[in-house]
Design a protein around this motif. Structure first.
Motif, mmCIF file in Angstrom:
data_model
loop_
_atom_site.group_PDB
_atom_site.id
_atom_site.type_symbol
_atom_site.label_atom_id
_atom_site.label_comp_id
_atom_site.label_asym_id
_atom_site.label_seq_id
_atom_site.Cartn_x
_atom_site.Cartn_y
_atom_site.Cartn_z
ATOM 1 N N GLU A 156 -30.595 -37.520 -23.589
ATOM 2 C CA GLU A 156 -29.674 -36.393 -23.721
ATOM 3 C C GLU A 156 -30.433 -35.068 -23.648
ATOM 4 O O GLU A 156 -29.989 -34.104 -23.015
ATOM 5 N N CYS A 159 -31.352 -34.099 -20.100
ATOM 6 C CA CYS A 159 -30.198 -33.486 -19.423
ATOM 7 C C CYS A 159 -30.008 -32.040 -19.877
ATOM 8 O O CYS A 159 -29.735 -31.155 -19.057
ATOM 9 N N ARG A 163 -30.183 -28.784 -17.431
ATOM 10 C CA ARG A 163 -29.096 -27.782 -17.358
ATOM 11 C C ARG A 163 -29.649 -26.372 -17.517
ATOM 12 O O ARG A 163 -29.113 -25.423 -16.961
ATOM 13 N N TYR A 176 -28.243 -40.496 -15.329
ATOM 14 C CA TYR A 176 -27.254 -39.569 -14.819
ATOM 15 C C TYR A 176 -26.936 -38.559 -15.898
ATOM 16 O O TYR A 176 -26.675 -38.927 -17.047
ATOM 17 N N CYS A 177 -26.991 -37.279 -15.551
ATOM 18 C CA CYS A 177 -26.660 -36.223 -16.498
ATOM 19 C C CYS A 177 -25.246 -35.740 -16.216
ATOM 20 O O CYS A 177 -24.902 -35.391 -15.087
ATOM 21 N N HIS A 178 -24.429 -35.684 -17.269
ATOM 22 C CA HIS A 178 -23.042 -35.201 -17.157
ATOM 23 C C HIS A 178 -23.019 -33.709 -17.425
ATOM 24 O O HIS A 178 -22.954 -33.292 -18.561
ATOM 25 N N TYR A 179 -23.099 -32.919 -16.355
ATOM 26 C CA TYR A 179 -22.993 -31.473 -16.542
ATOM 27 C C TYR A 179 -22.461 -30.801 -15.319
ATOM 28 O O TYR A 179 -22.508 -31.185 -14.229
#
Length: 179
Positions: A156, A159, A163, A176-179
């Motif tokens: 986390e 990521c 960002r 995979y980064c959720h941003y």
């Protein structure tokens, strides 16, 4: 020439002269000197308040020996971030827990993650440092260590760094980064 003028016959005398004067200067400036463990290993006389940085010795013998002689310690031996291995390597830094040896000894001041420049420069410094330095930070600042939980936090955090434009390397392989 300096050695001749000061009647010194070998380099050991020169080294003792140097350190005696350096430690006198720091004492007069009311600052705390930090010396690498070589100074301690060579039994050079110095003020008991001098902090010894253990950078090549181990936790069990070197750190304990330094603290038994009453010196504060900073430990970095197992946290050289430039020692890179293929694959996920942050657990190696996470598993080096000095509290298992030093406990609550007030002479243990903490640790330092280090990076030498032989194979690290401005092109890879951040990728080499992150998330390895995050693993070291958790070891030094957390009372409870759990490698499984740390893995998720580091992923986390990678990521989060990405960002913010920090080119951290993957913590535990492709992610995979959720941003």
């Amino acid at each position: 020439m300096f050695m001749l003028r000061n009647n010194m016959t070998d380099v050991i005398e020169l080294e003792n002269f140097y350190f005696a004067n350096i430690f006198n200067i720091t004492r007069n400036l009311k600052t705390v000197a930090i010396a690498w463990e070589e100074v301690f290993d060579e039994n050079i006389p110095f003020d008991p308040n001098v902090v010894i940085q253990v950078w090549k010795g181990d936790l069990n013998s070197t750190v304990s020996k330094v603290m038994k002689r009453g010196h504060p310690v900073i430990f970095s031996s197992c946290w050289y971030l430039n020692y890179i291995k293929y694959g996920t390597d942050w657990p190696n830094f996470y598993r080096c827990d000095p509290t298992s040896v030093v406990g609550e000894n007030r002479l243990f001041l903490g640790g330092e993650a280090c990076v030498w420049g032989e194979f690290v420069d401005e092109t890879n410094l951040l990728q080499v440092s992150w998330p390895r330095a995050s693993a070291v930070a958790e070891v030094l600042w957390s009372n409870v260590l759990n490698e499984t939980e740390a893995k998720h936090r580091l992923e986390e955090h990678v990521c989060r760094m990405k960002r913010r434009g920090i080119p951290a390397q993957p913590a535990s392989g492709p992610n995979y980064c959720h941003y």
